[in-house]
Design a protein around this motif. Structure first.
Motif, mmCIF file in Angstrom:
data_model
loop_
_atom_site.group_PDB
_atom_site.id
_atom_site.type_symbol
_atom_site.label_atom_id
_atom_site.label_comp_id
_atom_site.label_asym_id
_atom_site.label_seq_id
_atom_site.Cartn_x
_atom_site.Cartn_y
_atom_site.Cartn_z
ATOM 1 N N LEU A 222 -13.808 16.618 -58.212
ATOM 2 C CA LEU A 222 -12.915 16.999 -58.719
ATOM 3 C C LEU A 222 -11.459 15.912 -59.214
ATOM 4 C CD1 LEU A 222 -10.719 19.196 -56.963
ATOM 5 C CD2 LEU A 222 -9.265 16.910 -57.254
ATOM 6 N N TRP A 223 -11.834 14.641 -58.878
ATOM 7 C CA TRP A 223 -11.844 13.180 -58.955
ATOM 8 C C TRP A 223 -12.157 12.858 -60.417
ATOM 9 C CZ3 TRP A 223 -6.592 11.021 -58.556
ATOM 10 C CH2 TRP A 223 -5.965 11.232 -57.328
ATOM 11 N N THR A 224 -12.735 13.195 -60.004
ATOM 12 C CA THR A 224 -14.072 12.817 -61.489
ATOM 13 C C THR A 224 -13.629 13.139 -62.973
ATOM 14 O OG1 THR A 224 -15.673 11.789 -60.226
ATOM 15 C CG2 THR A 224 -15.632 12.395 -62.288
ATOM 16 N N LEU A 225 -13.517 14.671 -61.942
ATOM 17 C CA LEU A 225 -12.740 15.007 -63.497
ATOM 18 C C LEU A 225 -10.605 15.092 -64.224
ATOM 19 C CD1 LEU A 225 -14.361 18.676 -62.311
ATOM 20 C CD2 LEU A 225 -14.821 17.689 -65.173
ATOM 21 N N GLY A 226 -10.311 14.700 -62.869
ATOM 22 C CA GLY A 226 -9.006 14.292 -63.258
ATOM 23 C C GLY A 226 -9.095 13.200 -63.988
ATOM 24 N N VAL A 227 -9.533 12.052 -63.163
ATOM 25 C CA VAL A 227 -9.430 10.528 -64.604
ATOM 26 C C VAL A 227 -9.641 10.494 -65.664
ATOM 27 C CG1 VAL A 227 -11.123 8.407 -63.660
ATOM 28 C CG2 VAL A 227 -10.032 9.993 -61.177
ATOM 29 N N VAL A 228 -11.113 11.319 -65.470
ATOM 30 C CA VAL A 228 -11.393 11.532 -67.289
ATOM 31 C C VAL A 228 -10.871 12.359 -68.209
ATOM 32 C CG1 VAL A 228 -13.071 12.065 -68.519
ATOM 33 C CG2 VAL A 228 -13.986 11.479 -65.943
ATOM 34 N N THR A 461 -11.966 23.898 -67.277
ATOM 35 C CA THR A 461 -11.275 24.403 -67.991
ATOM 36 C C THR A 461 -10.070 23.472 -69.000
ATOM 37 O OG1 THR A 461 -11.589 26.448 -66.955
ATOM 38 C CG2 THR A 461 -10.496 25.918 -68.485
ATOM 39 N N ALA A 462 -9.699 22.414 -67.716
ATOM 40 C CA ALA A 462 -9.076 21.016 -68.772
ATOM 41 C C ALA A 462 -9.853 20.679 -69.371
ATOM 42 C CB ALA A 462 -7.390 21.274 -67.483
ATOM 43 N N MET A 463 -11.162 20.157 -69.083
ATOM 44 C CA MET A 463 -12.263 19.223 -68.964
ATOM 45 C C MET A 463 -12.188 19.602 -70.908
ATOM 46 S SD MET A 463 -12.837 15.773 -68.748
ATOM 47 C CE MET A 463 -12.326 15.215 -70.081
ATOM 48 N N ALA A 464 -12.503 20.367 -70.961
ATOM 49 C CA ALA A 464 -13.076 21.411 -72.066
ATOM 50 C C ALA A 464 -12.394 21.744 -73.394
ATOM 51 C CB ALA A 464 -13.203 22.984 -71.336
ATOM 52 N N TRP A 465 -10.928 22.228 -73.216
ATOM 53 C CA TRP A 465 -9.718 21.920 -73.729
ATOM 54 C C TRP A 465 -9.930 20.502 -74.280
ATOM 55 C CZ3 TRP A 465 -4.618 20.328 -72.919
ATOM 56 C CH2 TRP A 465 -3.961 20.284 -74.624
ATOM 57 N N ALA A 466 -9.434 19.501 -73.674
ATOM 58 C CA ALA A 466 -8.910 18.522 -73.911
ATOM 59 C C ALA A 466 -9.947 17.432 -74.514
ATOM 60 C CB ALA A 466 -9.280 17.095 -72.532
#
Length: 475
Positions: A222-228, A461-466
């Motif tokens: 979760l934090w890995t996704l959040g950081v990137v 989902t947010a990562m895909a959008w970003a």
């Protein structure tokens, strides 16, 4: 995939060239390893002490000489809460609760000797356990390691060059994620090995140990996704770092501390003094067994005489004093159980209120999973107290029954004849704690696991959008 691995390898090379990053990762691994060994050693020492003390008090109870049974009621007995093997990973609320309970007649005592009460105030800020290292320190290091993953490429102007060479944004982001996920996996390694060692030592705990490992792996992912994600969104590395530090401060430190305070303010618990006064008032209203004119016990005497078909307590085939002791114990135990149920109901209501904050701070859900699986949460503590109270009631009623059946009314009034053989209480005080069935524990942590899964889905989902936004920004 070759491009993704190439990006990940280059990111790892940059991390290894950064002495601060290497030092931070090495320190965290060392800290995780030390935490695992020290926590396991402390848990083993504590469990050995409790077992030794339990054996000692059991032998002392069995070794009591010939006595009046009611003297044994007031002599009492100690029980010690056994430690779950997984408590070495996450101590949960154990340092804040007691582990020693004194059982005696007509009273329900609280557990004593919590570690926090016997240690410095620093212990209130968290013990050095593998759970503390992963839940609090590992996210902070991930933020420092990965805050510049994508933002650095934008700042240096290499992002456009990479895109011009045919690298897709998805490949770039996937490579950065893979590199940071590898660092997160390395951080998880000491704790995973510790959990594996616990599972090998106690195979019955394997499913729960696996649940803890998966929950913390999800937390680091979760934090890995959040950081990137933040690094992809931010224009500068400095902005990404500041945003991640703010998220860590609020989500990992502030909200988990603030949520219980808000829950306590919204659903306050009565103080110990208020509870003692209320219990004393209700005990006085129950009746006085030493007063022959007390309405309740006068009616109880009438019912007993009618049951045995006699007109005087002296003519009963059993000792009336023992029957009175049994009735008094029944009344007081029902009162104690009612207050206990009400107190734990309020505490569980507070926990449900705290759990609502997991929607903005997933570490709350993670801690719930970890403590429940480790057997160091409120439910496990409540289970110990309830079983100890049941054992106390059974023990005291057994002693009262001995007074009723082994002593006559006449002999009970003669101090020389009111003793019975010590053989009657051999093995009577042995206490065996039954932990919660594993299926019930897994069922309890399922909703909290769903919270972590929802956070992962939202961040993915947010990562895909970003990533799509990054593609658009390069056009």
């Amino acid at each position: 995939m070759r491009a993704v691995f190439r990006i990940a390898r280059e990111e790892w090379r940059l991390m290894c060239r950064d002495r601060v990053a290497v030092l931070g990762l090495a320190l965290l691994l060392l800290l995780g390893t030390v935490a695992a060994f020290t926590a396991w050693d402390q848990r083993g020492a504590a469990q050995a002490d409790r077992q030794r003390h339990q054996t000692q008090v059991d032998q002392e109870f069995d070794g009591q000489p010939d006595r009046h049974p009611h003297r044994m009621v007031h002599y009492g007995h100690f029980v010690f809460r056994p430690l779950n093997p997984l408590a070495a990973f996450d101590s949960g609320i154990d340092p804040f609760t007691g582990h020693t309970l004194f059982l005696e007649g007509h009273r329900q005592n609280s557990a004593n000797f919590g570690d926090v009460r016997q240690s410095s105030l620093l212990l209130r800020f968290g013990q050095l356990t593998p759970a503390f290292v992963l839940q609090v320190l590992a996210p902070l290091l991930l933020a420092f390691l990965g805050h510049a993953a994508v933002a650095r490429e934008r700042e240096r102007g290499t992002l456009r060059v990479l895109m011009a060479q045919g690298l897709r944004p998805g490949q770039l982001v996937a490579g950065k994620l893979l590199a940071l996920a590898a660092a997160a996996a390395l951080m998880l390694l000491p704790a995973a090995l510790a959990l594996a060692a616990i599972a090998l030592d106690d195979p019955a705990s394997t499913p729960l140990a696996l649940s803890i490992a998966l929950a913390h792996a999800a937390w680091l992912l979760l934090w890995t996704l959040g950081v990137v994600l933040v690094s992809t969104w931010a224009r500068r590395s400095r902005d990404a770092l500041m945003a991640l530090l703010a998220a860590w401060t609020v989500g990992v430190v502030l909200i988990p501390r603030l949520a219980p305070e808000l829950a306590a303010a919204q659903r306050p618990l009565p103080t110990r003094l208020e509870t003692d006064i209320a219990v004393a008032r209700d005990l006085a209203a129950l009746g006085n067994s030493h007063n022959p004119d007390d309405p309740h016990f006068a009616e109880f005497r009438r019912q007993v005489l009618a049951k045995y078909g006699v007109s005087r307590v002296e003519d009963l085939p059993v000792n009336y004093k023992g029957l009175v002791g049994m009735e008094g114990e029944r009344l007081t135990s029902e009162l104690f159980e009612r207050y206990g149920r009400e107190s734990f109901a309020r505490q569980h209501a507070q926990l449900r209120h705290v759990a609502l904050f997991s929607s903005i701070s997933p570490v709350i859900a993670l801690r719930g999973i970890s403590m429940a699986a480790a057997g160091t949460d409120l439910c496990s503590y409540q289970r110990f107290l309830e079983q100890a109270e049941k054992h106390r009631y059974t023990l005291m009623q057994s002693l009262n029954r001995l007074q009723a059946e082994q002593l006559s009314w006449a002999s009970d009034r003669n101090s020389r004849e009111s003793r019975i053989s010590k053989d009657h209480w051999h093995g009577l005080a042995s206490f065996h704690f039954e932990p919660e069935p594993m299926a019930a524990t897994l069922q309890r942590i399922a909703p909290l696991s769903a919270v972590l899964a929802a956070w992962l889905l939202a961040l993915a989902t947010a990562m895909a959008w970003a990533t799509r936004r990054l593609q658009g920004a390069m056009r």
